[in-house]
Scaffold this motif. Structure first.
Motif, short mmCIF file in Angstrom:
data_model
loop_
_atom_site.label_atom_id
_atom_site.label_comp_id
_atom_site.label_asym_id
_atom_site.label_seq_id
_atom_site.Cartn_x
_atom_site.Cartn_y
_atom_site.Cartn_z
N PHE A 1 38.25 46.38 48.45
CA PHE A 1 37.21 45.44 48.04
C PHE A 1 36.15 45.29 49.12
O PHE A 1 35.67 44.20 49.41
CB PHE A 1 37.83 44.07 47.71
CG PHE A 1 38.79 44.14 46.55
CD1 PHE A 1 38.34 44.41 45.27
CD2 PHE A 1 40.15 43.97 46.75
CE1 PHE A 1 39.22 44.48 44.20
CE2 PHE A 1 41.04 44.04 45.69
CZ PHE A 1 40.57 44.29 44.41
N ASP A 2 35.77 46.41 49.71
CA ASP A 2 34.80 46.38 50.79
C ASP A 2 33.36 46.42 50.28
O ASP A 2 32.42 46.52 51.05
CB ASP A 2 35.04 47.57 51.74
CG ASP A 2 34.90 48.90 51.02
OD1 ASP A 2 34.64 48.90 49.80
OD2 ASP A 2 35.06 49.94 51.68
N GLY A 3 33.22 46.35 48.95
CA GLY A 3 31.88 46.34 48.38
C GLY A 3 31.33 47.72 48.07
O GLY A 3 30.26 47.86 47.50
N ARG B 1 42.24 44.75 51.20
CA ARG B 1 40.87 44.39 51.62
C ARG B 1 39.96 45.61 51.66
O ARG B 1 38.78 45.50 51.35
CB ARG B 1 40.88 43.72 53.00
CG ARG B 1 41.87 42.57 53.09
CD ARG B 1 41.19 41.21 53.20
NE ARG B 1 42.18 40.15 53.11
CZ ARG B 1 42.11 39.12 52.28
NH1 ARG B 1 41.06 38.98 51.50
NH2 ARG B 1 43.05 38.22 52.24
N ILE C 1 42.67 38.72 45.48
CA ILE C 1 41.61 39.58 44.97
C ILE C 1 40.34 38.77 44.72
O ILE C 1 40.39 37.56 44.52
CB ILE C 1 42.05 40.29 43.66
CG1 ILE C 1 42.43 39.27 42.59
CG2 ILE C 1 43.20 41.24 43.94
CD1 ILE C 1 42.64 39.89 41.24
N PRO C 2 39.19 39.45 44.76
CA PRO C 2 37.93 38.72 44.58
C PRO C 2 37.71 38.24 43.15
O PRO C 2 38.40 38.69 42.23
CB PRO C 2 36.86 39.75 44.97
CG PRO C 2 37.51 41.05 45.04
CD PRO C 2 38.99 40.87 45.02
N ALA C 3 36.74 37.37 42.97
CA ALA C 3 36.36 36.90 41.64
C ALA C 3 35.72 38.06 40.87
O ALA C 3 35.15 38.97 41.47
CB ALA C 3 35.38 35.75 41.77
N ASP D 1 33.14 40.17 38.34
CA ASP D 1 31.77 40.22 37.82
C ASP D 1 31.80 40.27 36.30
O ASP D 1 30.88 39.82 35.64
CB ASP D 1 31.06 41.47 38.36
CG ASP D 1 30.93 41.42 39.86
OD1 ASP D 1 30.07 40.66 40.34
OD2 ASP D 1 31.71 42.09 40.57
N CYS E 1 33.59 44.10 40.37
CA CYS E 1 35.01 43.89 40.11
C CYS E 1 35.18 43.46 38.65
O CYS E 1 34.50 42.56 38.18
CB CYS E 1 35.51 42.80 41.07
SG CYS E 1 37.21 42.32 40.79
#
Ligand code: ADP
Ligand code: MG
Length: 140
Positions: A99-101, A96, A117-119, A121, A30
């Motif tokens: 952002f499932d990886g 979601r 939202i995710p943190a 990288d 991300c």
């Protein structure tokens, strides 16, 4: 990995930094793109997408919130949350799932999605420094 600060003298330099990032970013990561309107965030994304093999235009997903790409089997999601009024709206578009990886997510105006939202990288901060831009890259 490109890290720290560097001066981007013109648009071509911004595109080249995007291509450099294309070579090191991996799916599932991300990236936050910070900077005012006109700082060069979408230009950097265009360089990144071209670096991954994208040949068409790169739309600014200002109204759609997200533009998906698939390049060589990798899913890339380009977000622009500038017009987002409420982070809850992101739940409605099924945030979601993005952002499932599996995909690489790149966000302009991530601040607007705080809490949902995710943190990151990687955070790239662009600032206008006439005649060019300054880029600062910080990896988590
Ligand atoms: P943002 O998405 O941050 O609003 P854009 O990527 O749309 O910004 O870029 C705004 C303008 O800045 C464009 O005209 C682009 O060509 C220009 N630009 C991008 N990088 C540079 C740079 N390093 N030096 C000068 N102009 C640049
Ligand atoms: Mg933009």
């Amino acid at each position: 990995k490109p890290t720290g600060s560097r001066y981007l003298a013109d648009e071509t330099a911004t595109l080249a930094l995007g291509a450099e990032l294309a070579a090191v970013l991996k799916s599932g990561q991300c990236v936050y793109l910070l900077g005012d309107l006109g700082a060069g965030k979408t230009t950097l994304m265009r360089g990144l997408l071209r670096g991954l093999g994208h040949q068409g235009a790169v739309k600014s997903p200002t109204y759609t919130l997200v533009e998906p790409y698939e390049l060589n089997g990798v899913h890339i999601y380009h977000f622009d949350l500038y017009r987002l009024a409420d982070p809850e709206e992101l739940e409605l578009i099924g945030i979601r799932d993005y952002f499932d990886g599996q995909g690489l997510c790149v966000l302009e105006w991530p601040q607007k999605g705080a809490g949902v939202i995710p943190a990151p990288d990687l955070t790239v901060t662009l600032t206008v420094q006439p005649p060019g831009r300054n880029a600062n890259l910080e990896w988590a």
